[in-house]
Design a protein around this motif. Structure first.
Motif, PDB file in Angstrom:
ATOM      1  N   LEU A 275       4.871  -5.514  -5.460  1.00 16.29           N
ATOM      2  CA  LEU A 275       5.762  -4.425  -5.042  1.00 16.29           C
ATOM      3  C   LEU A 275       5.373  -3.894  -3.669  1.00 16.29           C
ATOM      4  N   ALA A 276       4.098  -3.832  -3.381  1.00 13.53           N
ATOM      5  CA  ALA A 276       3.646  -3.346  -2.068  1.00 13.53           C
ATOM      6  C   ALA A 276       4.188  -4.232  -0.950  1.00 13.53           C
ATOM      7  N   HIS A 277       4.413  -5.509  -1.256  1.00 12.82           N
ATOM      8  CA  HIS A 277       4.976  -6.410  -0.249  1.00 12.82           C
ATOM      9  C   HIS A 277       6.429  -6.078   0.080  1.00 12.82           C
ATOM     10  N   LEU A 278       7.095  -5.272  -0.734  1.00 19.21           N
ATOM     11  CA  LEU A 278       8.445  -4.840  -0.384  1.00 19.21           C
ATOM     12  C   LEU A 278       8.427  -3.973   0.865  1.00 19.21           C
ATOM     13  N   LYS A 279       7.343  -3.228   1.055  1.00 15.13           N
ATOM     14  CA  LYS A 279       7.207  -2.338   2.220  1.00 15.13           C
ATOM     15  C   LYS A 279       6.344  -2.941   3.321  1.00 15.13           C
ATOM     16  N   GLU A 280       5.291  -3.635   2.937  1.00 11.74           N
ATOM     17  CA  GLU A 280       4.332  -4.196   3.901  1.00 11.74           C
ATOM     18  C   GLU A 280       4.185  -5.691   3.650  1.00 11.74           C
ATOM     19  N   GLN A 281       4.549  -6.504   4.626  1.00 13.60           N
ATOM     20  CA  GLN A 281       4.464  -7.956   4.453  1.00 13.60           C
ATOM     21  C   GLN A 281       3.028  -8.469   4.521  1.00 13.60           C
ATOM     22  N   GLU A 282       2.234  -7.911   5.401  1.00 15.78           N
ATOM     23  CA  GLU A 282       0.863  -8.379   5.621  1.00 15.78           C
ATOM     24  C   GLU A 282      -0.120  -7.623   4.736  1.00 15.78           C
ATOM     25  N   HIS A 283      -1.271  -8.247   4.490  1.00  9.05           N
ATOM     26  CA  HIS A 283      -2.359  -7.584   3.764  1.00  9.05           C
ATOM     27  C   HIS A 283      -3.171  -6.770   4.770  1.00  9.05           C
ATOM     28  N   ASN A 284      -2.615  -5.654   5.178  1.00 13.29           N
ATOM     29  CA  ASN A 284      -3.277  -4.800   6.160  1.00 13.29           C
ATOM     30  C   ASN A 284      -3.660  -3.463   5.507  1.00 13.29           C
ATOM     31  N   LYS A 285      -4.144  -2.553   6.322  1.00 17.74           N
ATOM     32  CA  LYS A 285      -4.595  -1.263   5.799  1.00 17.74           C
ATOM     33  C   LYS A 285      -3.464  -0.510   5.084  1.00 17.74           C
ATOM     34  N   ALA A 286      -2.286  -0.501   5.681  1.00 24.80           N
ATOM     35  CA  ALA A 286      -1.143   0.189   5.064  1.00 24.80           C
ATOM     36  C   ALA A 286      -0.780  -0.439   3.720  1.00 24.80           C
ATOM     37  N   PHE A 287      -0.872  -1.756   3.636  1.00 21.96           N
ATOM     38  CA  PHE A 287      -0.588  -2.460   2.388  1.00 21.96           C
ATOM     39  C   PHE A 287      -1.532  -1.985   1.287  1.00 21.96           C
ATOM     40  N   TYR A 288      -2.833  -1.982   1.576  1.00 25.62           N
ATOM     41  CA  TYR A 288      -3.806  -1.592   0.554  1.00 25.62           C
ATOM     42  C   TYR A 288      -3.730  -0.102   0.236  1.00 25.62           C
ATOM     43  N   GLN A 289      -3.350   0.728   1.200  1.00 26.19           N
ATOM     44  CA  GLN A 289      -3.142   2.150   0.912  1.00 26.19           C
ATOM     45  C   GLN A 289      -1.989   2.326  -0.074  1.00 26.19           C
ATOM     46  N   LEU A 290      -0.943   1.537   0.100  1.00 25.81           N
ATOM     47  CA  LEU A 290       0.196   1.596  -0.814  1.00 25.81           C
ATOM     48  C   LEU A 290      -0.211   1.118  -2.210  1.00 25.81           C
ATOM     49  N   CYS A 291      -0.999   0.048  -2.267  1.00 21.73           N
ATOM     50  CA  CYS A 291      -1.498  -0.441  -3.566  1.00 21.73           C
ATOM     51  C   CYS A 291      -2.305   0.652  -4.265  1.00 21.73           C
ATOM     52  N   HIS A 292      -3.182   1.336  -3.518  1.00 25.70           N
ATOM     53  CA  HIS A 292      -3.999   2.403  -4.098  1.00 25.70           C
ATOM     54  C   HIS A 292      -3.158   3.611  -4.489  1.00 25.70           C
ATOM     55  N   HIS A 293      -2.052   3.822  -3.801  1.00 29.83           N
ATOM     56  CA  HIS A 293      -1.140   4.907  -4.179  1.00 29.83           C
ATOM     57  C   HIS A 293      -0.523   4.627  -5.552  1.00 29.83           C
ATOM     58  N   MET A 294      -0.139   3.374  -5.780  1.00 29.46           N
ATOM     59  CA  MET A 294       0.496   3.006  -7.050  1.00 29.46           C
ATOM     60  C   MET A 294      -0.516   2.804  -8.173  1.00 29.46           C
ATOM     61  N   ALA A 295      -1.722   2.364  -7.820  1.00 31.37           N
ATOM     62  CA  ALA A 295      -2.797   2.145  -8.803  1.00 31.37           C
ATOM     63  C   ALA A 295      -4.095   2.622  -8.157  1.00 31.37           C
ATOM     64  N   PRO A 296      -4.491   3.873  -8.412  1.00 28.92           N
ATOM     65  CA  PRO A 296      -5.662   4.442  -7.730  1.00 28.92           C
ATOM     66  C   PRO A 296      -6.944   3.613  -7.869  1.00 28.92           C
ATOM     67  N   ASN A 297      -7.073   2.847  -8.937  1.00 27.28           N
ATOM     68  CA  ASN A 297      -8.258   2.006  -9.131  1.00 27.28           C
ATOM     69  C   ASN A 297      -7.977   0.550  -8.738  1.00 27.28           C
ATOM     70  N   TYR A 298      -7.083   0.342  -7.797  1.00 31.26           N
ATOM     71  CA  TYR A 298      -6.642  -0.992  -7.401  1.00 31.26           C
ATOM     72  C   TYR A 298      -7.805  -1.908  -7.018  1.00 31.26           C
ATOM     73  N   ALA A 299      -8.736  -1.437  -6.213  1.00 29.78           N
ATOM     74  CA  ALA A 299      -9.849  -2.286  -5.753  1.00 29.78           C
ATOM     75  C   ALA A 299     -10.686  -2.769  -6.938  1.00 29.78           C
ATOM     76  N   GLN A 300     -10.952  -1.881  -7.888  1.00 31.17           N
ATOM     77  CA  GLN A 300     -11.721  -2.279  -9.073  1.00 31.17           C
ATOM     78  C   GLN A 300     -10.933  -3.279  -9.915  1.00 31.17           C
ATOM     79  N   LEU A 301      -9.632  -3.038 -10.047  1.00 36.15           N
ATOM     80  CA  LEU A 301      -8.802  -3.970 -10.811  1.00 36.15           C
ATOM     81  C   LEU A 301      -8.767  -5.347 -10.155  1.00 36.15           C
TER      82      LEU A 301
END
Length: 169
Positions: free
Chosen positions: A123-149
């Motif tokens: 879903l984060a790729h709908l807003k951010e195509q690349e795996h950049n800082k904004a992409f991972y911030q969006l992932c953490h917004h949707m799943a706060p424990n994203y890095a651990q997951l």
């Protein structure tokens, strides 16, 4: 091939800790204890509804999804656990866009948190195509424990590979 191929980018100390857990035969047990909740999303329709609910909650203004499904060939052919595609076609004088998300079918049996991590990632790729800082911030917004997951999913993939190789865990 290294049994820790999914952890190549992690520090050697962390890889050594994981190797100790594997050597002790406790990787599967550790993951089962950490993620006891079984995944209830088994069909493509249920996956579509699940993905739509997350999209509605976190990405209301993003483009609509045309299709969300499990894909049995995904891991083998593309070496990916999920994909997102965008197809545009001309219909008359308008340009129509279709968005699809495909999730590797191994997530039908995976713990619920791992399915959520993959869906959030796609879903984060709908807003951010690349795996950049904004992409991972969006992932953490949707799943706060994203890095651990993400890390634990890599452990899970390691566990599956070791099981397939006939190793007892």
């Amino acid at each position: 091939m290294s049994p820790l191929k999914y952890l190549n980018g992690y520090p050697p100390e962390l890889q050594a800790q994981v190797q100790q857990i594997i050597d002790a035969g406790r990787l599967g047990e550790t993951l089962a204890r950490r993620y006891p909740e079984a995944n209830q999303v088994r069909s493509d329709a249920a996956l579509f509804d699940y993905t739509q609910a997350l999209k509605t909650r976190y990405l209301r203004s993003s483009e609509p999804l045309s299709k969300v499904c499990f894909d049995a060939k995904l891991k083998v052919i593309q070496h990916a656990l999920g994909t997102h595609t965008r197809a545009s076609r001309v219909q008359g004088s308008k340009l129509k866009a279709k968005r699809e998300i495909r999730v590797a079918s191994l997530f039908r049996e995976a713990p619920a948190e791992f399915l959520k991590m993959i869906v959030v990632h796609e879903l984060a790729h709908l807003k951010e195509q690349e795996h950049n800082k904004a992409f991972y911030q969006l992932c953490h917004h949707m799943a706060p424990n994203y890095a651990q997951l993400e890390f634990d999913l890599r452990l899970y993939m390691t566990h599956l590979d070791l099981q397939a190789a006939g190793s007892s865990l």
